[in-house]
Write a protein that holds these residues in place. Structure first.
Motif, mmCIF file in Angstrom:
data_model
loop_
_atom_site.group_PDB
_atom_site.id
_atom_site.type_symbol
_atom_site.label_atom_id
_atom_site.label_comp_id
_atom_site.label_asym_id
_atom_site.label_seq_id
_atom_site.Cartn_x
_atom_site.Cartn_y
_atom_site.Cartn_z
ATOM 1 N N ALA A 77 0.833 -1.212 0.000
ATOM 2 C CA ALA A 77 0.000 0.000 0.000
ATOM 3 C C ALA A 77 0.863 1.256 0.000
ATOM 4 O O ALA A 77 0.591 2.222 -0.737
ATOM 5 N N ASP A 78 1.922 1.248 0.800
ATOM 6 C CA ASP A 78 2.797 2.414 0.868
ATOM 7 C C ASP A 78 3.505 2.647 -0.463
ATOM 8 O O ASP A 78 3.693 3.790 -0.885
ATOM 9 N N GLY A 79 3.867 1.560 -1.133
ATOM 10 C CA GLY A 79 4.497 1.697 -2.446
ATOM 11 C C GLY A 79 3.573 2.371 -3.444
ATOM 12 O O GLY A 79 3.990 3.249 -4.206
ATOM 13 N N GLY A 80 2.297 1.967 -3.426
ATOM 14 C CA GLY A 80 1.322 2.597 -4.317
ATOM 15 C C GLY A 80 1.113 4.066 -4.001
ATOM 16 O O GLY A 80 1.062 4.913 -4.907
ATOM 17 N N LEU A 81 1.019 4.393 -2.720
ATOM 18 C CA LEU A 81 0.832 5.792 -2.325
ATOM 19 C C LEU A 81 2.051 6.636 -2.683
ATOM 20 O O LEU A 81 1.918 7.811 -3.053
ATOM 21 N N SER A 82 3.228 6.032 -2.565
ATOM 22 C CA SER A 82 4.445 6.754 -2.929
ATOM 23 C C SER A 82 4.442 7.115 -4.418
ATOM 24 O O SER A 82 4.803 8.238 -4.804
ATOM 25 N N GLU A 83 4.017 6.172 -5.246
ATOM 26 C CA GLU A 83 3.945 6.442 -6.685
ATOM 27 C C GLU A 83 2.915 7.538 -6.982
ATOM 28 O O GLU A 83 3.150 8.412 -7.828
ATOM 29 N N ILE A 84 1.785 7.469 -6.313
ATOM 30 C CA ILE A 84 0.766 8.509 -6.511
ATOM 31 C C ILE A 84 1.316 9.869 -6.082
ATOM 32 O O ILE A 84 1.086 10.896 -6.746
ATOM 33 N N SER A 124 -4.839 3.859 -12.479
ATOM 34 C CA SER A 124 -4.192 2.590 -12.800
ATOM 35 C C SER A 124 -3.427 2.048 -11.595
ATOM 36 O O SER A 124 -3.463 0.845 -11.314
ATOM 37 N N ILE A 125 -2.750 2.937 -10.885
ATOM 38 C CA ILE A 125 -1.997 2.520 -9.690
ATOM 39 C C ILE A 125 -2.946 2.003 -8.621
ATOM 40 O O ILE A 125 -2.684 0.976 -7.985
ATOM 41 N N VAL A 126 -4.045 2.694 -8.416
ATOM 42 C CA VAL A 126 -5.029 2.252 -7.425
ATOM 43 C C VAL A 126 -5.557 0.864 -7.787
ATOM 44 O O VAL A 126 -5.701 -0.009 -6.921
ATOM 45 N N ASN A 127 -5.828 0.649 -9.062
ATOM 46 C CA ASN A 127 -6.366 -0.643 -9.505
ATOM 47 C C ASN A 127 -5.338 -1.775 -9.394
ATOM 48 O O ASN A 127 -5.707 -2.939 -9.182
ATOM 49 N N SER A 128 -4.071 -1.434 -9.540
ATOM 50 C CA SER A 128 -3.028 -2.474 -9.537
ATOM 51 C C SER A 128 -2.378 -2.687 -8.172
ATOM 52 O O SER A 128 -1.632 -3.640 -7.987
#
Length: 272
Positions: A77-84, A124-128
């Motif tokens: 989850a943190d990885g996704g938030l970091s990308e966002i 896309s990041i949220v979905n993946s």
């Protein structure tokens, strides 16, 4: 009294030999297995305590696995938030440029084209960002993780349902086709950055808690292993000494049996 019907000395020798043989078997079994308890007859009470400890140890192992899974989920989850967050930084640059009077509407259209692609990438990041096909950033994830063998200790809730991080939920629904629109998006992006930062702070706090829980689990397992070894681990030095002693007893019993049989044979010759 000398008798040819009952050879008491031989009977006693055989009894002692059988007893010593059983003891030797028990010692050799313990030495080969490394365990002081190999059957309930060895130490029924000790086996009962060890079994209860084994159940506790299995529960702590599962608690450790739970903590590892929870940490992996939070890291994802943190990885996704970091990308966002990185995308929001770029979006802010584009909106800032588009809000300036130094660019024309034609140039704003180019900036908006990239901006909309980035909006789509957020979705896309949220979905993946998933863990075994379970979405983590769509505002639906809420699970509890047991991190103790003690049933009275409350599970840790990993609740990420307070906020979804798709573009619409973050308020990124505008465009950069005009300076006014771009200025509106700047405000939205600033709010989105705050939301994502807050989300990362929540995830980070949970990760820290699971780190401490993992440390507690390791300590509990270490202490339990030490306690279990008291009941189950064989003392090889003591067993080796006992084996030597029993070997002497077996030799003596065999010798005594041999002498008894020899004496009976001599007694029978008196009758011939």
């Amino acid at each position: 009294m000398a008798s040819i019907n009952t050879n008491m000395s031989a009977t006693l020798a055989v009894s002692n030999l059988n007893k010593t043989t059983d003891e030797m078997t028990s010692v050799l079994t313990a030495m080969s297995s490394g365990k002081s308890i190999n059957s309930a007859s060895d130490d029924a009470a000790g086996l009962a305590v060890y079994t209860a400890m084994s159940v506790d140890y299995a529960a702590w192992e599962q608690a450790g696995d739970n903590a590892e899974v929870a940490t992996a989920i939070l890291e994802t989850a943190d990885g996704g938030l970091s990308e966002i967050g990185d995308i929001l930084e770029r979006m802010y640059e584009l909106a800032s440029e588009a809000s300036s009077g130094s660019v024309t509407d034609t140039e704003r259209a180019y900036l908006d084209a990239e901006y909309q692609e980035l909006v789509a990438q957020v979705d896309s990041i949220v979905n993946s960002t998933t863990y075994f096909d379970t979405s983590l950033l769509d505002g639906t994830y809420n699970q509890n993780f047991t991190v103790s063998a003690d049933s009275s200790v409350a599970a840790i809730a990993v609740d990420l349902s307070a906020q979804a991080y798709d573009a619409a939920s973050l308020g990124l629904a505008g465009d950069l086709t005009s300076a006014t629109n771009a200025a509106t998006e700047l405000t939205a992006i600033e709010a989105a950055v705050t939301t994502v930062s807050s989300g990362r702070a929540t995830v980070g706090a949970l990760m820290s808690r699971f780190d401490y829980a993992s440390g507690n689990i390791e300590t509990a397992q270490t202490n339990l292993e030490a306690a279990m070894s008291v009941y189950m681990d064989a003392d090889i030095a003591e067993l080796s000494a006992e084996q030597t002693e029993l070997g002497v007893k077996m030799d003596s019993a065999i010798q005594a049996l041999s002498v008894s049989n020899e004496n009976l044979e001599k007694l029978s010759r008196l009758l011939s």
